[in-house]
Design a protein around this motif. Structure first.
Motif, short mmCIF file in Angstrom:
data_model
loop_
_atom_site.label_atom_id
_atom_site.label_comp_id
_atom_site.label_asym_id
_atom_site.label_seq_id
_atom_site.Cartn_x
_atom_site.Cartn_y
_atom_site.Cartn_z
N TYR A 7 40.51 36.17 -17.64
CA TYR A 7 40.19 34.80 -16.24
C TYR A 7 41.14 34.52 -16.24
O TYR A 7 40.71 33.50 -17.13
CB TYR A 7 38.42 34.68 -15.76
N PRO A 57 38.46 36.04 -8.01
CA PRO A 57 39.53 36.93 -8.84
C PRO A 57 40.11 37.39 -7.47
O PRO A 57 40.13 37.44 -6.31
CB PRO A 57 39.02 37.93 -9.19
N GLN A 60 44.80 40.52 -10.00
CA GLN A 60 45.09 41.75 -11.63
C GLN A 60 46.13 42.87 -11.66
O GLN A 60 46.89 42.89 -10.97
CB GLN A 60 43.85 41.95 -11.70
N CYS A 75 42.73 33.60 -10.68
CA CYS A 75 41.64 33.56 -9.81
C CYS A 75 41.11 31.91 -8.81
O CYS A 75 42.55 31.60 -9.35
CB CYS A 75 40.39 33.32 -10.43
#
Ligand code: ADP
Ligand code: MN
Ligand code: MN
Ligand code: MN
Length: 333
Positions: A7, A57, A60, A75
């Motif tokens: 993250y 989030p 990705q 994030c």
């Protein structure tokens, strides 16, 4: 099998925010990424007695360092009541992009940066300076190029992560390099740029070199580091009138734009070293001394994109793309 999700978020360090990250183990092929928390009192994002901040989030990609099923996760930072944190610049960028989605704005950002090793720019001799600028830009050879192994590893990592990296080159000062991300719409272009920056720092660890986005890493007669931001709307990609209208639209908002283009911009946009003075606005075909350049091919084709040469290397690409969308899309609407 369990896998690792890194993250990543932008912190509250002033005047220039930094990247932070931590690892979450995701159990048994679960793919729904949960919100998570962190200690905002250690990142300049919260007081010690109300220290919890939330990670939401938003983007990705595969993690090219760890490989396998592992992922990197960009994030947004939220308060615990789920409002965007005051350091969350992505939210208004995403809102502006959404509002003007019909204009299909794309961005290509040229990220310049400088490697440092043992307290000096990589390639600078101990206690002195290398030969003056001239041979380093897009150079080749051990006497002119420093850090290519790191640059190649970073390029491969960006490709493996599926980022829209579009090229690399050695820059005007020894140890200075550039990579480009785009063309991609906001806020994704900025998500990808922040992840590409994270990968650069992370890969630097393995080579024991650090990368800095300092816009003026060496004072004096050495080029600064920028983040030229190329942009186009659908109308600009189809005709020259929109190119000129977009270039004109930036003129009345110089102060607002420059304020969002990175800390220390006055020291880089001096009018020397291929820059225009920060407080003035100009545009021109092929002009690397203008604020905004119309690439020669765009004049030939009578359509294409513009290059805003002003953003600093240390800019927040959420802020830069936000204000370009706000100014240009409003004018072209
Ligand atoms: P420079 O000649 O200024 O060094 P670069 O080749 O480094 O230019 O970067 C040009 C950037 O422009 C690339 O990131 C590319 O993706 C981007 N670009 C190309 N076409 C467009 C377009 N139509 N809209 C937005 N960005 C574009
Ligand atoms: Mn470039
Ligand atoms: Mn460059
Ligand atoms: Mn450029």
């Amino acid at each position: 099998m369990a896998y690792k999700a890194e993250y990543i978020w932008v912190d509250g360090t002033a005047p220039t925010a930094k990247l932070r990250s931590k690892t979450r183990i995701m159990e048994d092929d679960k793919t729904d990424l949960p919100i998570w928390g962190f200690d905002g009192s250690s990142t300049n994002q919260a007081p010690g007695d109300k220290s919890d901040c939330v990670l939401q989030p938003v983007f990705q990609c595969p993690d090219p360092i760890r490989g396998g099923q592992n992922i990197l996760v960009m994030c947004e930072v939220l308060y615990i009541d789920m409002r965007p944190h005051e350091t969350n610049t992505r939210r208004r960028c995403a809102e502006a992009a959404e509002k003007f989605a019909a204009q299909e704005m794309w961005f290509g950002i040229e990220q310049e940066y400088t490697f440092f090793k043992e307290g000096r720019p990589y390639g600078f001799p101990f206690g002195g300076f290398p030969a003056p600028q001239g041979g380093y830009y897009c150079g080749v050879g051990a006497d002119e190029v420093y850090g290519r192994d790191v640059v190649e590893a970073h390029l491969d990592a960006c490709l493996a992560a599926g980022l829209h990296i579009s090229g690399i080159n050695a820059e005007v000062m020894p140890g200075q390099w550039e990579f480009q991300v785009g063309p991609v719409a906001a806020p994704q272009v900025a998500d990808e740029l922040w992840i590409a920056r994270w990968l650069l720092y992370r890969i630097g660890e393995d080579f024991e070199v650090s990368a800095t986005l300092d816009p003026k890493p060496v004072k004096g007669d050495w080029n600064g580091a920028g983040a030229h931001t190329n942009f186009s709307t659908k109308a600009m990609r189809e005709g020259y009138d929109a190119i000129i209208a977009a270039a004109e639209s930036l003129a009345p908002r110089v102060v607002e734009h420059v304020a969002l283009y990175g800390h220390g911009i006055e020291d880089r946009l001096t009018g020397q070293h291929e820059t225009a003075p920060f407080s003035e606005y100009s545009y021109g075909v092929s002009d690397r001394g203008a604020s905004v350049r119309i690439p020669w091919q765009v004049e030939v084709d009578q359509k294409g994109y513009l290059e805003d040469r002003r953003p600093n290397a240390n800019c927040d690409p959420y802020d830069v793309t936000y204000i370009i969308i706000d100014t240009v899309c409003t004018a072209l609407a």
